[in-house]
Design a protein around this motif. Structure first.
Motif, PDB file in Angstrom:
ATOM      1  N   SER A 282     -23.347   4.667  -4.963  1.00 31.27           N
ATOM      2  CA  SER A 282     -22.876   3.792  -3.887  1.00 31.27           C
ATOM      3  C   SER A 282     -23.332   2.358  -4.113  1.00 31.27           C
ATOM      4  N   LEU A 283     -22.565   1.408  -3.542  1.00 30.55           N
ATOM      5  CA  LEU A 283     -22.883  -0.012  -3.620  1.00 30.55           C
ATOM      6  C   LEU A 283     -23.180  -0.546  -2.227  1.00 30.55           C
ATOM      7  N   GLY A 284     -24.212  -1.405  -2.143  1.00 29.56           N
ATOM      8  CA  GLY A 284     -24.536  -2.066  -0.878  1.00 29.56           C
ATOM      9  C   GLY A 284     -25.161  -1.160   0.146  1.00 29.56           C
ATOM     10  N   ALA A 285     -25.734  -0.037  -0.273  1.00 27.20           N
ATOM     11  CA  ALA A 285     -26.315   0.912   0.681  1.00 27.20           C
ATOM     12  C   ALA A 285     -27.826   0.684   0.817  1.00 27.20           C
ATOM     13  N   ASP A 286     -28.292   0.668   2.075  1.00 30.11           N
ATOM     14  CA  ASP A 286     -29.744   0.622   2.311  1.00 30.11           C
ATOM     15  C   ASP A 286     -30.345   2.023   2.294  1.00 30.11           C
ATOM     16  N   SER A 287     -29.569   3.035   2.691  1.00 33.04           N
ATOM     17  CA  SER A 287     -30.037   4.421   2.674  1.00 33.04           C
ATOM     18  C   SER A 287     -28.834   5.341   2.576  1.00 33.04           C
ATOM     19  N   ILE A 288     -29.094   6.616   2.183  1.00 34.79           N
ATOM     20  CA  ILE A 288     -28.011   7.581   2.026  1.00 34.79           C
ATOM     21  C   ILE A 288     -28.424   8.923   2.611  1.00 34.79           C
ATOM     22  N   LEU A 289     -27.420   9.785   2.875  1.00 34.92           N
ATOM     23  CA  LEU A 289     -27.682  11.143   3.343  1.00 34.92           C
ATOM     24  C   LEU A 289     -26.623  12.052   2.747  1.00 34.92           C
ATOM     25  N   TRP A 290     -27.102  13.085   1.966  1.00 33.90           N
ATOM     26  CA  TRP A 290     -26.209  14.082   1.372  1.00 33.90           C
ATOM     27  C   TRP A 290     -26.036  15.265   2.317  1.00 33.90           C
ATOM     28  N   SER A 291     -24.869  15.925   2.225  1.00 37.33           N
ATOM     29  CA  SER A 291     -24.639  17.179   2.938  1.00 37.33           C
ATOM     30  C   SER A 291     -24.068  18.189   1.945  1.00 37.33           C
ATOM     31  N   PHE A 292     -24.757  19.373   1.794  1.00 43.45           N
ATOM     32  CA  PHE A 292     -24.366  20.396   0.820  1.00 43.45           C
ATOM     33  C   PHE A 292     -24.138  21.728   1.525  1.00 43.45           C
ATOM     34  N   PRO A 293     -22.998  21.948   2.172  1.00 42.62           N
ATOM     35  CA  PRO A 293     -22.739  23.252   2.805  1.00 42.62           C
ATOM     36  C   PRO A 293     -22.790  24.359   1.753  1.00 42.62           C
ATOM     37  N   GLY A 294     -23.547  25.451   2.045  1.00 47.76           N
ATOM     38  CA  GLY A 294     -23.665  26.564   1.118  1.00 47.76           C
ATOM     39  C   GLY A 294     -24.738  26.374   0.067  1.00 47.76           C
ATOM     40  N   GLY A 295     -25.357  25.174   0.009  1.00 48.20           N
ATOM     41  CA  GLY A 295     -26.360  24.888  -1.004  1.00 48.20           C
ATOM     42  C   GLY A 295     -27.768  24.904  -0.444  1.00 48.20           C
ATOM     43  N   SER A 296     -28.705  24.837  -1.362  1.00 47.63           N
ATOM     44  CA  SER A 296     -30.116  24.762  -0.980  1.00 47.63           C
ATOM     45  C   SER A 296     -30.773  23.700  -1.857  1.00 47.63           C
ATOM     46  N   PRO A 297     -31.234  22.580  -1.260  1.00 45.50           N
ATOM     47  CA  PRO A 297     -31.220  22.298   0.178  1.00 45.50           C
ATOM     48  C   PRO A 297     -29.807  22.002   0.693  1.00 45.50           C
ATOM     49  N   SER A 298     -29.631  22.079   2.002  1.00 47.51           N
ATOM     50  CA  SER A 298     -28.323  21.818   2.591  1.00 47.51           C
ATOM     51  C   SER A 298     -28.099  20.336   2.838  1.00 47.51           C
ATOM     52  N   SER A 299     -29.168  19.511   2.754  1.00 44.26           N
ATOM     53  CA  SER A 299     -29.050  18.061   2.896  1.00 44.26           C
ATOM     54  C   SER A 299     -30.181  17.414   2.118  1.00 44.26           C
TER      55      SER A 299
END
Length: 687
Positions: A282-299
């Motif tokens: 990503s460009l210009g981001a101060d922070s991010i948050l991932w979401s992984f349905p079905g995965g571990s970790p889920s975020s």
């Protein structure tokens, strides 16, 4: 490390932006002027801002497309947004910057002649076999723009753009005084209201790079690229006008631009219990948050998280980015595929193509699940080999027309599976195109202004190019039944060029259309007759061909001067035309007024001196059915009596001339309406 982005994105400096709350002022504008012109190239064209130039920046063919500044493409002076041409609509003289063809001329048998700057249209290609290469990479460049004292600069302009990217495309270019770069790829515009013409629209504000701020040596330009493809059908091209530069007092607030990938990329299916590494781009981001349905970790908030998937299935991945100007997110649907790897494989495959021409080759790809370790392919009907054991066979050739099945057998240590796809491969003969056409209803001779309809009889064609030399207007929206209008007398050629993947063909008919001036016709003056009389009509016309109606009251109806015998007042119509096909008909009329009054009489003086004037005496009048004239001398002797053999008196009695004098006559007259009248009187015979 090679990183393959999953989503296409644009850097913040190049985004198409709308900032209605930003204070902005216009400091440079280009409208290209007015006037009805055609064929003026943009190179060395001088406007109020200075001199425009063009530069070849890549491969250009011998008939590459050219930048023009003319009113052959013009914004309409009316409410419509359709592109206009001042040669057809004289009020539309607003010049524009646009792409069009050079003059293209191909001799026999094609006999193609396309004039230069034929409005904002272009022929993409498809004529290489005739020595015409339309490959183009041309940039048009503005005069130098002094941006001293200006900052946070934006550009906005009116435009339309046709063609199919990436084969044909226009991009916005920028020069900082040292280097040219392409900064924006304009969206293709639609033309729902304009048929085959371009439909004008306006861009939103497009931010120039920061290097434009306070820069006295800025230029803007447009790059047009065409790869000389196989299509021969003309398309609307690119046209721009009303180019404006603005500067704003504060930079626009730009939210982050989300983008991410996997390591490695692209991601491949994994077994249950396997892991995938993701990477934030990503460009210009101060922070991010991932979401992984079905995965571990889920975020996760990490920039490169490693995620484990324990259950077979397909899973989405979402990344959300934050900064002080806003939030952006993006979701890759079904990005992750997790296979159950504890049993026998499940066979499946696909092919690079399933419909081919005779002699072409196909590549096959194993799509089996369950991690097979051995493969057996069967290709009945293939020419070079009908069996293979590699995972992905390449170059399987089919030389016979027909439908063919393909079988794949896969196995691993846990078992075996197979799949047969019936009629999976279709092999066609793929003939080259055959050009042919005709004039509908054989109307190849017409008058000025008439509509001529053509029928496309070509075979195996994927694209069609019509050429109507000398036509003042034409409509090719229906390429199988186009129409053309000719306003100037003459003899004109018509050509059609057709193409498909396997070749190009053309048909050129010389002297196909003959255009004539309309003839003229004059039926003559109106006439007056009595009932039962006949009269001669005499028309005057350009040609020798005449047609009269109503025909049943005429001695002939296909002649210039028939005899008419109407029983009542009648209007006669005469048509003059060319040849027996009745081409270019014009009509005039006259009225014959029929008076139905019945009368009879005998002249009171008679001069039978053989001078062909008043030499015969008989009952005269209108509507006479029969009469029995008798003449008596002064002695009461009857010296003449009417008979069918002698229907008039010639001044003789028993073969000798009678003496001049006064004679008495009696006549019973019967009219055609059944009425009768007795006539009595004297006549004077003189010699």
């Amino acid at each position: 490390m090679k990183v393959g982005p999953i989503f296409k994105f644009l850097s913040p400096l190049l985004l198409l932006l709308i900032f209605p709350t930003i204070s902005k002022s216009q400091f440079w504008t280009e409208g290209f002027g007015n006037g009805c012109n055609k064929g003026d190239t943009a190179n060395q064209h001088v406007t109020v801002n200075g001199t425009w130039t063009t530069t070849a920046v890549g491969t250009n063919g011998n008939t590459n497309h050219v930048w023009y500044i003319s009113s052959a493409s013009a914004q309409s002076a009316s409410a419509t947004l359709c592109d206009q041409n001042c040669s057809t609509t004289g009020t539309n003289t607003n010049k524009s910057l646009h792409i069009s063809n050079k003059a293209i001329t191909i001799g026999a048998p094609v006999n193609l002649n396309i004039p230069a700057d034929s409005a904002a249209f272009f022929v993409p290609g498809g004529l290489t076999a005739f020595g015409v290469n339309t490959a183009t990479s041309q940039r048009v460049e503005s005069p130098t723009i002094n941006c001293t004292g200006e900052s946070n600069i934006f550009i906005q302009f009116n435009y339309f753009e046709g063609g199919i990217a990436p084969n044909v495309n226009a991009t916005l270019a920028y020069f900082d005084g040292a280097n040219w770069i392409s900064i924006f790829d304009m969206p293709k515009t639609s033309n729902p209201n304009c048929g085959t013409l371009g439909e004008w629209s306006q861009t939103n504000l497009i931010a120039l790079p920061a290097s434009a701020d306070n820069n006295p040596n800025v230029k803007i330009g447009f790059l047009w690229e065409n790869n000389n493809g196989t299509a021969t059908t003309p398309e609307f091209s690119f046209s721009a006008d009303d180019i404006n530069l603005f500067s704003s007092t504060s930079p626009p607030p730009i939210p982050p631009v989300v983008n991410f990938t996997t390591i490695p990329s692209p991601v491949t299916p994994i077994c249950d219990g396997g892991s995938i590494t993701f990477q934030d781009l990503s460009l210009g981001a101060d922070s991010i948050l991932w979401s992984f349905p079905g995965g571990s970790p889920s975020s996760s908030k990490a920039s490169t998280p490693v995620v484990t998937y324990n259950t077979a299935g397909t899973y989405n991945v979402t990344l959300t980015a934050f900064n002080s100007n806003g939030t952006s997110d993006s979701t890759a649907v079904n990005l992750v595929t997790v296979n159950f790897c504890s049993g026998a494989p499940s066979a499946n495959f696909n092919a690079s193509v399933t419909t081919i021409c005779r002699g072409d080759s196909i590549n096959f790809f194993d799509q089996s699940s369950g991690f097979p370790t051995k493969w057996s392919w069967f290709f009945p009907g293939a020419t070079n080999f009908d069996f293979d054991t590699v995972q992905n066979p390449v170059g399987v050739v089919y030389d016979t027309v027909g439908l063919f099945e393909v079988t794949l057998v896969v196995e691993n240590g846990a078992g075996q599976d197979f799949i047969t796809k019936k009629n999976y491969i279709r092999v066609n003969d793929c003939p080259a195109p055959i050009a042919d056409f005709r004039v509908v209803r054989n109307r190849d001779t017409v008058c000025v202004g008439d509509i001529v309809t053509f029928q496309n009889l070509s075979q195996f064609a994927d694209s069609t190019l019509w050429l109507f030399n000398g036509a003042d207007s034409f409509n090719i929206e229906n390429r199988n039944r186009p129409i053309a209008i000719y306003n100037t007398p003459g003899v004109y050629d018509v050509s059609v060029v057709v193409a498909n993947t396997y070749g190009v063909d053309s048909k050129n008919d010389t002297s196909t259309i003959t255009v004539l001036e309309y003839p003229t016709v004059d039926a003559g003056v109106n006439q007056f007759i009595y009932s039962g009389e006949k009269t001669l009509l005499n028309a005057d016309g350009t040609t020798e061909f005449f047609y009269w109606e109503p025909r049943d009251m005429l001695s002939c109806y296909l002649c210039r001067d028939p005899q008419a015998f109407p029983e009542e007042t009648t209007t006669f119509y005469v048509i003059n035309y060319y040849d027996n096909e009745a081409v270019c008909q014009v009509m005039d009329s006259l009225t014959i007024t029929v008076e139905e009054a019945f009368f009879a009489g005998v002249p009171d003086i008679f001069s039978p001196n053989l001078d062909n004037n008043n030499d015969r005496l008989f009952v005269m009048g209108n509507g006479i059915y029969a009469s029995d004239l008798k003449i008596f001398n002064r002695f009461g002797e009857m010296i003449y009596e009417y008979t069918p053999e002698v229907p008039y008196w010639d001044g003789t009695h028993r073969g000798r001339e009678v003496e001049p004098g006064v004679y008495t006559y009696v006549a019973n007259v019967q009219f055609i309406n059944g009425e009768t009248e007795l006539l009595k009187g004297t006549i004077t015979l003189v010699r």
